[in-house]
Design a protein around this motif. Structure first.
Motif, PDB file in Angstrom:
ATOM      1  N   ALA A   7       0.844  -1.208   0.000  1.00  0.00           N
ATOM      2  CA  ALA A   7       0.000   0.000   0.000  1.00  0.00           C
ATOM      3  C   ALA A   7       0.877   1.256   0.000  1.00  0.00           C
ATOM      4  CB  ALA A   7      -0.929  -0.009   1.211  1.00  0.00           C
ATOM      5  N   LEU A   8       1.979   1.199   0.725  1.00  0.00           N
ATOM      6  CA  LEU A   8       2.904   2.330   0.761  1.00  0.00           C
ATOM      7  C   LEU A   8       3.505   2.575  -0.618  1.00  0.00           C
ATOM      8  CD1 LEU A   8       4.485   4.492   2.290  1.00  0.00           C
ATOM      9  CD2 LEU A   8       6.109   2.705   2.980  1.00  0.00           C
ATOM     10  N   ILE A   9       3.867   1.521  -1.321  1.00  0.00           N
ATOM     11  CA  ILE A   9       4.418   1.667  -2.671  1.00  0.00           C
ATOM     12  C   ILE A   9       3.401   2.316  -3.601  1.00  0.00           C
ATOM     13  CG2 ILE A   9       5.190   0.384  -4.716  1.00  0.00           C
ATOM     14  CD1 ILE A   9       6.537  -1.607  -2.733  1.00  0.00           C
ATOM     15  N   VAL A  10       2.151   1.888  -3.526  1.00  0.00           N
ATOM     16  CA  VAL A  10       1.093   2.479  -4.355  1.00  0.00           C
ATOM     17  C   VAL A  10       0.959   3.971  -4.043  1.00  0.00           C
ATOM     18  CG1 VAL A  10      -1.401   2.514  -4.780  1.00  0.00           C
ATOM     19  CG2 VAL A  10      -0.178   0.336  -4.713  1.00  0.00           C
ATOM     20  N   ALA A  11       0.915   4.318  -2.751  1.00  0.00           N
ATOM     21  CA  ALA A  11       0.773   5.723  -2.357  1.00  0.00           C
ATOM     22  C   ALA A  11       1.970   6.557  -2.816  1.00  0.00           C
ATOM     23  CB  ALA A  11       0.610   5.822  -0.840  1.00  0.00           C
ATOM     24  N   LEU A  12       3.162   6.013  -2.681  1.00  0.00           N
ATOM     25  CA  LEU A  12       4.358   6.748  -3.096  1.00  0.00           C
ATOM     26  C   LEU A  12       4.390   6.945  -4.614  1.00  0.00           C
ATOM     27  CD1 LEU A  12       6.987   5.127  -0.710  1.00  0.00           C
ATOM     28  CD2 LEU A  12       6.139   7.486  -0.620  1.00  0.00           C
ATOM     29  N   ASN A  13       3.964   5.929  -5.366  1.00  0.00           N
ATOM     30  CA  ASN A  13       3.888   6.082  -6.823  1.00  0.00           C
ATOM     31  C   ASN A  13       2.889   7.165  -7.209  1.00  0.00           C
ATOM     32  OD1 ASN A  13       5.806   4.306  -8.030  1.00  0.00           O
ATOM     33  ND2 ASN A  13       4.544   2.573  -7.411  1.00  0.00           N
ATOM     34  N   GLN A  14       1.782   7.264  -6.482  1.00  0.00           N
ATOM     35  CA  GLN A  14       0.805   8.327  -6.739  1.00  0.00           C
ATOM     36  C   GLN A  14       1.427   9.694  -6.461  1.00  0.00           C
ATOM     37  OE1 GLN A  14      -2.367   7.052  -4.156  1.00  0.00           O
ATOM     38  NE2 GLN A  14      -3.350   5.831  -5.764  1.00  0.00           N
ATOM     39  N   ARG A  15       2.215   9.787  -5.414  1.00  0.00           N
ATOM     40  CA  ARG A  15       2.866  11.056  -5.079  1.00  0.00           C
ATOM     41  C   ARG A  15       3.912  11.438  -6.132  1.00  0.00           C
ATOM     42  NH1 ARG A  15       0.909   8.947  -0.574  1.00  0.00           N
ATOM     43  NH2 ARG A  15       0.137  10.326   1.056  1.00  0.00           N
ATOM     44  N   VAL A  16       4.647  10.447  -6.626  1.00  0.00           N
ATOM     45  CA  VAL A  16       5.619  10.710  -7.697  1.00  0.00           C
ATOM     46  C   VAL A  16       4.891  11.270  -8.911  1.00  0.00           C
ATOM     47  CG1 VAL A  16       7.180   9.632  -9.373  1.00  0.00           C
ATOM     48  CG2 VAL A  16       7.362   9.041  -6.955  1.00  0.00           C
ATOM     49  N   ALA A  17       3.789  10.622  -9.289  1.00  0.00           N
ATOM     50  CA  ALA A  17       3.032  11.063 -10.462  1.00  0.00           C
ATOM     51  C   ALA A  17       2.506  12.484 -10.265  1.00  0.00           C
ATOM     52  CB  ALA A  17       1.869  10.100 -10.732  1.00  0.00           C
ATOM     53  N   TYR A  18       2.024  12.795  -9.068  1.00  0.00           N
ATOM     54  CA  TYR A  18       1.509  14.139  -8.789  1.00  0.00           C
ATOM     55  C   TYR A  18       2.625  15.175  -8.905  1.00  0.00           C
ATOM     56  CZ  TYR A  18      -0.615  18.072  -6.392  1.00  0.00           C
ATOM     57  OH  TYR A  18      -1.092  19.324  -6.077  1.00  0.00           O
ATOM     58  N   CYS A  19       3.767  14.894  -8.308  1.00  0.00           N
ATOM     59  CA  CYS A  19       4.894  15.835  -8.357  1.00  0.00           C
ATOM     60  C   CYS A  19       5.353  16.064  -9.792  1.00  0.00           C
ATOM     61  CB  CYS A  19       6.054  15.321  -7.508  1.00  0.00           C
ATOM     62  SG  CYS A  19       5.721  15.337  -5.735  1.00  0.00           S
TER      63      CYS A  19
END
Length: 137
Positions: free
Chosen positions: A93-105
């Motif tokens: 779940a952390l990996i999914v959330a971090l990937n979403q943050r990368v995409a947003y940035c």
């Protein structure tokens, strides 16, 4: 803690000494003719740099999150196995959330790059207009 809500100031860097130091630019001057903000070119470059750096920090965190997602039980008993599965789920779940943050940035950085393109186009147009004006008084 200082009073009031914190305000973003581009170009501020938490250095080794622990103090913030400005690197240039102005942030979010209100646009008089309508809603929104304007940024100078230096600030746009700084914002792109900051969003890309934040995306990279999240990518670095993904490397660490993969260790969590691959956690092994400390023992061969029932409780250890279930605990490891829960830890692995949290890591995934952390990996999914971090990937979403990368995409947003990256999306935010791309918006500022697009604004830089508009800025450059406006500068070129203004230069052409000035050059086309008649010389002299």
């Amino acid at each position: 803690m200082p009073e009031g809500s914190p305000a973003y100031e581009p170009g501020l860097d938490l250095g080794v000494s622990g103090y913030f130091r400005p690197t240039g630019g102005t942030y979010g001057e209100p646009v008089p003719e309508g809603a929104g903000f304007t940024y100078d070119e230096v600030t746009l470059h700084e914002l792109v740099k900051e969003w890309r750096a934040l995306a990279q920090e999240y990518r670095n965190d993904i490397v660490d999150a993969r260790h969590i997602a691959k956690a092994q039980p400390p023992g061969a008993e029932y409780a250890s196995g279930d605990n490891a599965q829960l830890v692995q789920s949290s890591g995934e779940a952390l990996i999914v959330a971090l990937n979403q943050r990368v995409a947003y940035c990256e999306k935010m950085a791309d918006k500022y790059v697009a604004a830089l393109g508009k800025y450059a186009t406006a500068e070129e147009r203004a230069t052409e207009d000035i050059n086309q004006q008649s010389k002299g008084i």
